[in-house]
Design an enzyme around this catalytic site. Sequence first.
Site, PDB file in Angstrom:
ATOM      1  N   HIS A  67      41.122  41.301  22.580  1.00 56.14           N
ATOM      2  CA  HIS A  67      40.445  41.088  23.759  1.00 56.14           C
ATOM      3  C   HIS A  67      38.947  40.988  23.535  1.00 56.14           C
ATOM      4  O   HIS A  67      38.617  39.962  24.071  1.00 56.14           O
ATOM      5  CB  HIS A  67      40.791  42.665  24.700  1.00 56.14           C
ATOM      6  N   GLU A  68      38.436  41.521  22.800  1.00 57.94           N
ATOM      7  CA  GLU A  68      36.917  41.444  22.435  1.00 57.94           C
ATOM      8  C   GLU A  68      36.744  40.215  21.744  1.00 57.94           C
ATOM      9  O   GLU A  68      35.655  39.590  21.730  1.00 57.94           O
ATOM     10  CB  GLU A  68      36.394  42.758  21.507  1.00 57.94           C
ATOM     11  N   HIS A  71      36.324  37.289  24.114  1.00 60.70           N
ATOM     12  CA  HIS A  71      34.988  37.397  24.545  1.00 60.70           C
ATOM     13  C   HIS A  71      33.912  36.679  23.744  1.00 60.70           C
ATOM     14  O   HIS A  71      33.249  35.780  24.058  1.00 60.70           O
ATOM     15  CB  HIS A  71      34.786  38.821  24.917  1.00 60.70           C
TER      16      HIS A  71
END
Length: 374
Positions: A67-68, A71
């Site tokens: 998820h990170e 980003h």
Amino acid sequence: MHGSAPLGRIFGIPLRVHWSAPVLVLFLGVGLAGQTLPAWVPGRSAAVYGPAGLVGALLLTLSLLLHETAHAVTARRAGIRVDDMTVFALGGVTRMGRAPSPGLQFTVAGIGPLTSLVLGGLSLAAGLGAQHALRWTVPAAVLLWTGWTNLLLGVFNLLPAAPLDGGRILQAAVWRRGRDRERAERVAGRVGQVGGLLLSVAGWFEFLRGVGAGIWLIVVGLFMWSSALAEVRRATLVAALRGTRIGQVMTSPVATGPDWLDLDRFLAEPVARTHHPLIPVVDFAGRPSGLVDLRRLATVPPGRRSGTRVRDLATPLSECVVAAPEDDLVEVLDHATARPPILVLDDGRLIGIVTLEDLGRIARTRPPTTTRGA
């Protein structure tokens, strides 16, 4: 983030792991092995549930990391500075510069929840396949749990409250509509404060009902509230500082200390007895070489101070925030990879310093400036 340690790089982006991340793995693993799996797949031994619970916790931690990473990679491809990623007990955080436009803000924010939703769908599909086609009941349960948890994570992150990704999306929408970036940040931050308080209240009621997960909701809610409050304050500060040049707010002249002294002699210098904990240090030629934290020097045992040079414990100049007097203050803060103070240089010479106290003083005496942007 304080309490984190480096753990290599992903796509060239530094990865850090907070001490609370192993606690998350342990917490999730114990809960999955002790409660969820026995309820979903009864009749197995602890020797089966234990490793399966650990695998499930690690899969979810990997999901948080992906998820990170989504980003960070998206931001870097858009030309936004990415400092590092940190995984911790409440999820993850990516330190990066601010997006230059609402569209990029929306894209960078939205890719995280989208990644979680895609991972959730893939895990559910794999779990159903393992259950019906292969009859692997325990692995299927772990995959199904991972899938549902990722879907929950994705939906939760879409809530329109900073610092969640949904809050960034809300910020992008308000920014595009009103063309005022700082106002958009304040709106998303205030919604985040309300959301954090509501989550904490819900967690408290759950705890009173005997639901242990209520503690987790309280912690997450308080984290949301405090992070959102910090964002509101930062947006207010930036609005007040916009249009300010470094030279307008710097303190000059600057009290400095020689970096070649040992700690005993340095701590005896008058500059070390000031009320400022951070002191710039200079080399033999009088040029700045870094920044020393007196609190760090004080932790060195007295018996080692005579053999330790100040320069050995100072933050190198390359890692400090450096600017010229004509630079725009907000732009310097936006591009800074560290917190103030800002060392002001002119032709390699230290001519001033901008501390957090200076920023607060100018913000209190200047009304916020409305920014119209893309």
